[in-house]
Scaffold this motif. Structure first.
Motif, short mmCIF file in Angstrom:
data_model
loop_
_atom_site.label_atom_id
_atom_site.label_comp_id
_atom_site.label_asym_id
_atom_site.label_seq_id
_atom_site.Cartn_x
_atom_site.Cartn_y
_atom_site.Cartn_z
N LEU A 291 -4.69 -9.93 8.51
CA LEU A 291 -4.14 -9.21 7.28
C LEU A 291 -3.41 -8.21 7.45
O LEU A 291 -2.45 -7.92 8.58
N GLN A 292 -1.98 -8.35 6.29
CA GLN A 292 -0.37 -7.75 6.48
C GLN A 292 -0.74 -6.68 5.85
O GLN A 292 -0.69 -6.39 4.47
N LEU A 293 0.08 -5.01 6.03
CA LEU A 293 -0.42 -3.89 5.48
C LEU A 293 1.48 -3.63 5.04
O LEU A 293 2.36 -3.62 6.14
N HIS A 294 1.68 -3.32 4.13
CA HIS A 294 3.53 -3.44 4.08
C HIS A 294 3.58 -2.35 2.70
O HIS A 294 3.44 -2.14 1.68
N ALA B 259 -11.59 -4.51 13.34
CA ALA B 259 -10.09 -5.38 13.44
C ALA B 259 -9.64 -4.19 14.02
O ALA B 259 -10.12 -3.06 14.88
N ARG B 260 -8.33 -4.57 15.14
CA ARG B 260 -7.25 -3.75 15.61
C ARG B 260 -6.07 -3.67 15.34
O ARG B 260 -5.21 -5.01 14.43
N SER B 261 -4.78 -3.31 15.24
CA SER B 261 -3.28 -2.94 15.37
C SER B 261 -2.78 -3.95 15.79
O SER B 261 -2.78 -3.66 16.85
N VAL C 217 1.07 -1.07 -0.06
CA VAL C 217 0.13 -0.13 -0.02
C VAL C 217 0.68 1.46 -0.29
O VAL C 217 2.28 1.09 0.30
N ARG C 218 0.69 2.70 -0.43
CA ARG C 218 1.20 3.54 -0.06
C ARG C 218 1.39 4.45 0.94
O ARG C 218 2.42 4.62 1.22
N ASP C 219 -0.21 4.32 1.84
CA ASP C 219 0.32 4.87 3.37
C ASP C 219 -0.44 3.84 4.55
O ASP C 219 -1.52 3.23 4.24
N VAL C 220 0.41 2.92 5.14
CA VAL C 220 0.23 2.10 5.58
C VAL C 220 -0.98 2.08 6.34
O VAL C 220 -1.99 1.88 7.59
N GLU C 221 -0.35 3.94 7.25
CA GLU C 221 -1.60 4.48 8.66
C GLU C 221 -2.80 4.87 7.93
O GLU C 221 -3.64 3.90 8.70
N ALA C 222 -2.81 5.01 7.39
CA ALA C 222 -4.14 5.26 6.14
C ALA C 222 -4.80 4.12 6.06
O ALA C 222 -6.02 3.50 6.50
N SER C 223 -4.16 3.23 5.19
CA SER C 223 -4.74 1.36 5.22
C SER C 223 -5.58 1.15 6.85
O SER C 223 -6.03 0.73 6.63
N SER C 224 -4.64 0.73 7.54
CA SER C 224 -4.50 0.55 8.85
C SER C 224 -5.61 0.37 9.00
O SER C 224 -7.39 -0.11 9.44
N ARG C 225 -6.06 2.25 9.56
CA ARG C 225 -7.64 3.03 10.13
C ARG C 225 -8.95 2.67 8.91
O ARG C 225 -10.15 1.83 9.40
N GLY D 111 2.29 1.31 12.51
CA GLY D 111 4.38 1.64 12.09
C GLY D 111 3.74 1.99 10.93
O GLY D 111 2.89 2.08 9.97
N LYS D 112 4.44 3.12 10.03
CA LYS D 112 4.83 3.94 8.88
C LYS D 112 4.76 2.60 7.68
O LYS D 112 4.28 2.95 7.09
N ASP D 113 6.21 1.29 7.63
CA ASP D 113 6.28 1.02 6.80
C ASP D 113 5.35 -0.89 6.18
O ASP D 113 5.63 -1.47 5.81
N TYR D 114 4.90 -0.78 8.35
CA TYR D 114 4.64 -2.87 8.17
C TYR D 114 3.41 -2.46 9.69
O TYR D 114 3.62 -1.78 10.35
N GLU D 115 2.18 -3.29 8.93
CA GLU D 115 0.75 -3.65 9.73
C GLU D 115 0.12 -4.87 10.41
O GLU D 115 1.00 -5.55 8.14
#
Length: 129
Positions: free
Chosen positions: A45-48, A25-27, A9-17, A31-35
Motif C-alpha cells: 500500500l502507498q499513502l500520499h 506491515a512496516r514502513s 490521506v490527511r496525515d500520512v504518518e498517522a495513517s501509516s501507523r 515521511g509526511k507526504d508519502y509512505e
C-alpha cells in the motif's frame, strides 16, 4: 504484475501507523507526504498526502466518501491475529468478523481514519475454522 494501491490521506504518518498496526506491515519509505507500506519484502500500500506534490488526478479532499465503490482488500494467512489487532486498536468495524461462504473464507470489514473501507480476508478454505 502486482497491484500497488495508492490512497490519498490527511496525515500520512498517522495513517501509516494505523495500517502498520492493523496489517502487521512496516514502513518502507516514511515521511509526511508519502509512505510505502511493506509486508514480506513487497509493497502492499502507498499513502500520499492530499496536498503534496500537486498531483492533478489525486481527487478532491472535500468530496466524500473517499474511494466510493473501492475497497482496500487484504488477504492474510493470520486472520485471527489481524482481528485481534483490529480489536486492540479499536478499529471502526463495519461488518464481521464473519464467514463468507461464497468466497470460502472469513473476513472483517473496517473503516480507516480517512473513511476508506478496508477488508481483511483469510485464505481460501478457512470457513468453519
Amino acid at each position: 504484475m502486482q497491484a500497488q494501491p495508492l490512497i490519498a490521506v490527511r496525515d500520512v504518518e498517522a495513517s501509516s501507523r494505523w495500517y502498520q498496526t492493523l496489517l502487521g506491515a512496516r514502513s518502507g519509505h516514511g515521511g509526511k507526504d508519502y509512505e510505502q507500506l511493506m509486508f514480506d519484502g513487497r509493497m502492499i500500500l502507498q499513502l500520499h498526502r492530499w496536498e503534496a506534490h500537486g498531483h492533478l488526478h489525486m481527487g478532491d479532499p472535500e468530496v466524500r466518501p473517499y474511494g466510493n465503490g473501492v475497497m482496500l482488500w487484504f488477504l492474510t494467512e493470520d486472520f485471527d491475529d489481524a482481528v485481534d489487532r483490529a480489536t486492540a486498536m479499536r478499529a471502526d468495524v463495519l461488518d464481521g468478523p464473519r464467514e463468507n461462504r461464497n468466497a470460502s473464507h472469513r473476513e472483517i470489514w473496517l473503516r480507516d481514519p480517512d473513511g476508506y473501507v478496508v477488508v481483511i480476508a483469510g485464505p481460501y478454505g478457512d470457513v468453519g475454522m
